[in-house]
Scaffold this motif. Structure first.
Motif, PDB file in Angstrom:
ATOM      1  N   SER A  15       0.869  -1.178   0.000  1.00  0.00           N
ATOM      2  CA  SER A  15       0.000   0.000   0.000  1.00  0.00           C
ATOM      3  C   SER A  15       0.905   1.227   0.000  1.00  0.00           C
ATOM      4  CB  SER A  15      -0.968  -0.027   1.183  1.00  0.00           C
ATOM      5  OG  SER A  15      -0.272   0.110   2.410  1.00  0.00           O
ATOM      6  N   ARG A  16       0.392   2.360   0.458  1.00  0.00           N
ATOM      7  CA  ARG A  16       1.141   3.616   0.340  1.00  0.00           C
ATOM      8  C   ARG A  16       2.112   3.805   1.505  1.00  0.00           C
ATOM      9  NH1 ARG A  16      -0.110   9.478   0.884  1.00  0.00           N
ATOM     10  NH2 ARG A  16       1.472  10.427  -0.412  1.00  0.00           N
ATOM     11  N   TYR A  17       3.310   3.299   1.323  1.00  0.00           N
ATOM     12  CA  TYR A  17       4.419   3.544   2.223  1.00  0.00           C
ATOM     13  C   TYR A  17       5.697   3.305   1.439  1.00  0.00           C
ATOM     14  CZ  TYR A  17       4.589  -1.569   2.751  1.00  0.00           C
ATOM     15  OH  TYR A  17       4.666  -2.917   2.527  1.00  0.00           O
ATOM     16  N   ASN A  18       6.822   3.645   2.009  1.00  0.00           N
ATOM     17  CA  ASN A  18       8.112   3.393   1.381  1.00  0.00           C
ATOM     18  C   ASN A  18       8.856   2.333   2.164  1.00  0.00           C
ATOM     19  OD1 ASN A  18       8.743   5.134  -1.020  1.00  0.00           O
ATOM     20  ND2 ASN A  18       7.873   6.653   0.379  1.00  0.00           N
ATOM     21  N   ARG A  92      -5.734   2.016   5.962  1.00  0.00           N
ATOM     22  CA  ARG A  92      -5.031   2.567   4.808  1.00  0.00           C
ATOM     23  C   ARG A  92      -5.642   3.888   4.348  1.00  0.00           C
ATOM     24  NH1 ARG A  92      -3.915  -3.094   1.529  1.00  0.00           N
ATOM     25  NH2 ARG A  92      -2.042  -3.657   2.717  1.00  0.00           N
ATOM     26  N   ASP A  96      -3.589   7.299   4.525  1.00  0.00           N
ATOM     27  CA  ASP A  96      -3.339   8.013   3.272  1.00  0.00           C
ATOM     28  C   ASP A  96      -3.870   9.445   3.337  1.00  0.00           C
ATOM     29  OD1 ASP A  96      -2.158   5.686   2.416  1.00  0.00           O
ATOM     30  OD2 ASP A  96      -3.690   5.218   0.924  1.00  0.00           O
ATOM     31  N   ASP A 101      -0.274  14.535   0.292  1.00  0.00           N
ATOM     32  CA  ASP A 101       0.599  14.497  -0.874  1.00  0.00           C
ATOM     33  C   ASP A 101       2.073  14.328  -0.513  1.00  0.00           C
ATOM     34  OD1 ASP A 101      -1.555  14.819  -2.577  1.00  0.00           O
ATOM     35  OD2 ASP A 101      -1.411  17.002  -2.555  1.00  0.00           O
ATOM     36  N   ALA A 104       5.307   9.185   1.678  1.00  0.00           N
ATOM     37  CA  ALA A 104       4.868   8.319   2.775  1.00  0.00           C
ATOM     38  C   ALA A 104       6.074   7.774   3.523  1.00  0.00           C
ATOM     39  CB  ALA A 104       4.026   7.175   2.228  1.00  0.00           C
TER      40      ALA A 104
END
Length: 130
Positions: A15-18, A92, A96, A101, A104
């Motif tokens: 999902s949205r993470y690094n 999530r 998010d 913007d 993450a």
């Protein structure tokens, strides 16, 4: 300076993470204790989404107390007590929305049997650097 990224040589995040967070040339590191979905007046927010929003707001407050902001985040760890696709989806979506913007941070999501009280559905801890 904090660099957040996922190298092409690593698996793409689910999902949205690094995958990586590197702090270079920093002199301050902040470890934020686990924050529950507790409101400023001490009440526990009702429901998972509201508790996530409150816990993340508490992280914001902790960052501000140290003269930092979300741009200083390196990693968050989130503990949920509900193991369901719906709970993960709510997490999530709220995460998010909170990140917005900005890049993450690195992140770990854990499903746990319980927290300090049965009323608590989520706990968030974080690491930041400046």
């Amino acid at each position: 300076m904090i660099k957040l990224w996922t190298p092409d040589t690593m698996p793409k995040p689910a999902s949205r993470y690094n995958q990586l967070a590197l702090a270079e040339n920093t002199t301050r590191r902040l470890e934020i204790s686990g924050q529950f979905g507790t409101l400023p007046d001490g009440r526990v927010a009702e429901g998972l989404a509201a508790q996530l929003d409150a816990a993340l707001a508490n992280v914001d407050t902790a960052l501000a107390a140290a003269g930092m902001g979300r741009a200083n985040l390196m990693k968050i760890t989130v503990y949920l007590t509900e193991n369901s696709p719906e709970a993960v989806s709510i997490y999530r979506a709220r995460r998010d929305a909170w990140v917005g913007d900005a890049p993450a941070p690195a992140a770990t999501l854990l499903i746990v049997a319980g927290l300090a009280s049965p009323a608590l559905l989520v706990e968030v801890d974080a690491v930041a650097a400046a």
